[in-house]
Design a protein around this motif. Structure first.
Motif, PDB file in Angstrom:
ATOM      1  N   ALA A 156     -20.336 -40.996 -12.761  1.00 41.43           N
ATOM      2  CA  ALA A 156     -19.682 -39.929 -11.999  1.00 41.43           C
ATOM      3  C   ALA A 156     -18.434 -39.433 -12.720  1.00 41.43           C
ATOM      4  O   ALA A 156     -18.191 -38.219 -12.805  1.00 41.43           O
ATOM      5  N   ASP A 157     -17.641 -40.351 -13.264  1.00 35.57           N
ATOM      6  CA  ASP A 157     -16.440 -39.964 -14.016  1.00 35.57           C
ATOM      7  C   ASP A 157     -16.807 -39.168 -15.268  1.00 35.57           C
ATOM      8  O   ASP A 157     -16.175 -38.150 -15.575  1.00 35.57           O
ATOM      9  N   ALA A 158     -17.822 -39.623 -15.978  1.00 37.32           N
ATOM     10  CA  ALA A 158     -18.259 -38.924 -17.195  1.00 37.32           C
ATOM     11  C   ALA A 158     -18.775 -37.527 -16.863  1.00 37.32           C
ATOM     12  O   ALA A 158     -18.504 -36.564 -17.587  1.00 37.32           O
ATOM     13  N   ALA A 159     -19.513 -37.402 -15.754  1.00 38.57           N
ATOM     14  CA  ALA A 159     -20.030 -36.093 -15.342  1.00 38.57           C
ATOM     15  C   ALA A 159     -18.890 -35.154 -14.978  1.00 38.57           C
ATOM     16  O   ALA A 159     -18.911 -33.969 -15.326  1.00 38.57           O
ATOM     17  N   LYS A 160     -17.877 -35.667 -14.299  1.00 43.94           N
ATOM     18  CA  LYS A 160     -16.721 -34.842 -13.933  1.00 43.94           C
ATOM     19  C   LYS A 160     -15.998 -34.345 -15.185  1.00 43.94           C
ATOM     20  O   LYS A 160     -15.643 -33.161 -15.280  1.00 43.94           O
ATOM     21  N   LEU A 161     -15.777 -35.237 -16.137  1.00 42.46           N
ATOM     22  CA  LEU A 161     -15.118 -34.846 -17.383  1.00 42.46           C
ATOM     23  C   LEU A 161     -15.922 -33.779 -18.124  1.00 42.46           C
ATOM     24  O   LEU A 161     -15.361 -32.811 -18.655  1.00 42.46           O
ATOM     25  N   GLU A 162     -17.236 -33.956 -18.163  1.00 47.47           N
ATOM     26  CA  GLU A 162     -18.080 -32.991 -18.866  1.00 47.47           C
ATOM     27  C   GLU A 162     -18.108 -31.641 -18.146  1.00 47.47           C
ATOM     28  O   GLU A 162     -18.058 -30.592 -18.788  1.00 47.47           O
ATOM     29  N   ARG A 163     -18.185 -31.644 -16.803  1.00 51.19           N
ATOM     30  CA  ARG A 163     -18.128 -30.379 -16.055  1.00 51.19           C
ATOM     31  C   ARG A 163     -16.817 -29.655 -16.327  1.00 51.19           C
ATOM     32  O   ARG A 163     -16.800 -28.438 -16.532  1.00 51.19           O
ATOM     33  N   ASN A 164     -15.713 -30.402 -16.341  1.00 49.09           N
ATOM     34  CA  ASN A 164     -14.411 -29.796 -16.612  1.00 49.09           C
ATOM     35  C   ASN A 164     -14.338 -29.242 -18.031  1.00 49.09           C
ATOM     36  O   ASN A 164     -13.804 -28.150 -18.252  1.00 49.09           O
ATOM     37  N   ARG A 165     -14.878 -29.990 -18.997  1.00 45.78           N
ATOM     38  CA  ARG A 165     -14.882 -29.526 -20.383  1.00 45.78           C
ATOM     39  C   ARG A 165     -15.689 -28.240 -20.514  1.00 45.78           C
ATOM     40  O   ARG A 165     -15.246 -27.268 -21.138  1.00 45.78           O
ATOM     41  N   LEU A 166     -16.856 -28.216 -19.891  1.00 39.53           N
ATOM     42  CA  LEU A 166     -17.699 -27.011 -19.938  1.00 39.53           C
ATOM     43  C   LEU A 166     -16.997 -25.828 -19.279  1.00 39.53           C
ATOM     44  O   LEU A 166     -17.036 -24.701 -19.794  1.00 39.53           O
ATOM     45  N   TRP A 167     -16.336 -26.065 -18.136  1.00 38.92           N
ATOM     46  CA  TRP A 167     -15.638 -24.986 -17.444  1.00 38.92           C
ATOM     47  C   TRP A 167     -14.528 -24.421 -18.325  1.00 38.92           C
ATOM     48  O   TRP A 167     -14.376 -23.210 -18.449  1.00 38.92           O
ATOM     49  N   ARG A 168     -13.755 -25.315 -18.961  1.00 38.30           N
ATOM     50  CA  ARG A 168     -12.681 -24.850 -19.842  1.00 38.30           C
ATOM     51  C   ARG A 168     -13.235 -24.055 -21.018  1.00 38.30           C
ATOM     52  O   ARG A 168     -12.652 -23.050 -21.429  1.00 38.30           O
ATOM     53  N   THR A 169     -14.366 -24.486 -21.567  1.00 41.59           N
ATOM     54  CA  THR A 169     -14.999 -23.765 -22.670  1.00 41.59           C
ATOM     55  C   THR A 169     -15.462 -22.385 -22.220  1.00 41.59           C
ATOM     56  O   THR A 169     -15.219 -21.386 -22.900  1.00 41.59           O
ATOM     57  N   GLU A 170     -16.131 -22.330 -21.067  1.00 39.57           N
ATOM     58  CA  GLU A 170     -16.651 -21.067 -20.554  1.00 39.57           C
ATOM     59  C   GLU A 170     -15.540 -20.096 -20.165  1.00 39.57           C
ATOM     60  O   GLU A 170     -15.730 -18.881 -20.211  1.00 39.57           O
ATOM     61  N   ASN A 171     -14.383 -20.617 -19.777  1.00 35.95           N
ATOM     62  CA  ASN A 171     -13.290 -19.774 -19.302  1.00 35.95           C
ATOM     63  C   ASN A 171     -12.112 -19.716 -20.271  1.00 35.95           C
ATOM     64  O   ASN A 171     -11.017 -19.286 -19.893  1.00 35.95           O
ATOM     65  N   LYS A 172     -12.356 -20.112 -21.508  1.00 34.96           N
ATOM     66  CA  LYS A 172     -11.286 -20.189 -22.500  1.00 34.96           C
ATOM     67  C   LYS A 172     -10.560 -18.860 -22.682  1.00 34.96           C
ATOM     68  O   LYS A 172      -9.325 -18.816 -22.716  1.00 34.96           O
ATOM     69  N   SER A 173     -11.286 -17.767 -22.787  1.00 33.46           N
ATOM     70  CA  SER A 173     -10.634 -16.474 -23.034  1.00 33.46           C
ATOM     71  C   SER A 173      -9.755 -16.070 -21.860  1.00 33.46           C
ATOM     72  O   SER A 173      -8.642 -15.553 -22.056  1.00 33.46           O
ATOM     73  N   ALA A 174     -10.192 -16.317 -20.639  1.00 34.63           N
ATOM     74  CA  ALA A 174      -9.380 -15.972 -19.469  1.00 34.63           C
ATOM     75  C   ALA A 174      -8.139 -16.853 -19.384  1.00 34.63           C
ATOM     76  O   ALA A 174      -7.045 -16.376 -19.068  1.00 34.63           O
ATOM     77  N   ILE A 175      -8.292 -18.131 -19.686  1.00 39.27           N
ATOM     78  CA  ILE A 175      -7.153 -19.054 -19.673  1.00 39.27           C
ATOM     79  C   ILE A 175      -6.121 -18.641 -20.714  1.00 39.27           C
ATOM     80  O   ILE A 175      -4.915 -18.599 -20.442  1.00 39.27           O
ATOM     81  N   GLU A 176      -6.589 -18.303 -21.913  1.00 42.00           N
ATOM     82  CA  GLU A 176      -5.674 -17.879 -22.975  1.00 42.00           C
ATOM     83  C   GLU A 176      -4.995 -16.562 -22.629  1.00 42.00           C
ATOM     84  O   GLU A 176      -3.803 -16.383 -22.902  1.00 42.00           O
ATOM     85  N   ALA A 177      -5.741 -15.632 -22.024  1.00 44.33           N
ATOM     86  CA  ALA A 177      -5.150 -14.344 -21.645  1.00 44.33           C
ATOM     87  C   ALA A 177      -4.066 -14.542 -20.595  1.00 44.33           C
ATOM     88  O   ALA A 177      -2.998 -13.923 -20.655  1.00 44.33           O
ATOM     89  N   TYR A 178      -4.313 -15.418 -19.627  1.00 42.69           N
ATOM     90  CA  TYR A 178      -3.313 -15.680 -18.587  1.00 42.69           C
ATOM     91  C   TYR A 178      -2.090 -16.358 -19.196  1.00 42.69           C
ATOM     92  O   TYR A 178      -0.947 -15.997 -18.875  1.00 42.69           O
ATOM     93  N   ALA A 179      -2.300 -17.320 -20.089  1.00 38.20           N
ATOM     94  CA  ALA A 179      -1.180 -18.003 -20.729  1.00 38.20           C
ATOM     95  C   ALA A 179      -0.332 -17.021 -21.533  1.00 38.20           C
ATOM     96  O   ALA A 179       0.906 -17.081 -21.513  1.00 38.20           O
ATOM     97  N   GLU A 180      -0.981 -16.086 -22.202  1.00 38.44           N
ATOM     98  CA  GLU A 180      -0.250 -15.069 -22.964  1.00 38.44           C
ATOM     99  C   GLU A 180       0.554 -14.167 -22.028  1.00 38.44           C
ATOM    100  O   GLU A 180       1.709 -13.827 -22.305  1.00 38.44           O
ATOM    101  N   GLU A 181      -0.053 -13.788 -20.909  1.00 43.01           N
ATOM    102  CA  GLU A 181       0.649 -12.946 -19.923  1.00 43.01           C
ATOM    103  C   GLU A 181       1.875 -13.658 -19.366  1.00 43.01           C
ATOM    104  O   GLU A 181       2.952 -13.059 -19.238  1.00 43.01           O
ATOM    105  N   VAL A 182       1.733 -14.936 -19.051  1.00 44.68           N
ATOM    106  CA  VAL A 182       2.865 -15.702 -18.525  1.00 44.68           C
ATOM    107  C   VAL A 182       3.950 -15.841 -19.583  1.00 44.68           C
ATOM    108  O   VAL A 182       5.144 -15.742 -19.273  1.00 44.68           O
TER     109      VAL A 182
END
Length: 73
Positions: A34-60
């Motif tokens: 369960a812990d490994a699955a959670k880590l992998e889901r989070n990693r995949l989410w960060r990968t899929e949303n990398k451009s939005a996260i970076e754009a928000y960080a740049e805006e801030v």
């Protein structure tokens, strides 16, 4: 959700030690998976949303936090 039986292959020493200590290997394996699955889901989410996260960080960085003017600390 119900429980299902699965087969796992473990190192003999690891299994022997767990038995000797009275550890519930099924529950331990379930928690670790369960812990490994959670880590992998989070990693995949960060990968899929990398451009939005970076754009928000740049805006801030450029404009500051959106509600910073209302902070009381």
């Amino acid at each position: 959700m119900g429980r299902v039986k699965v087969n796992l292959t473990l190192d003999a020493d690891v299994a022997e030690t767990a038995r000797a200590l009275g550890l519930n290997m099924s529950r331990l394996a379930e928690a670790a998976i369960a812990d490994a699955a959670k880590l992998e889901r989070n990693r995949l989410w960060r990968t899929e949303n990398k451009s939005a996260i970076e754009a928000y960080a740049e805006e801030v960085t450029k404009e500051g936090l959106p509600l910073a003017g209302y902070r009381s600390f």
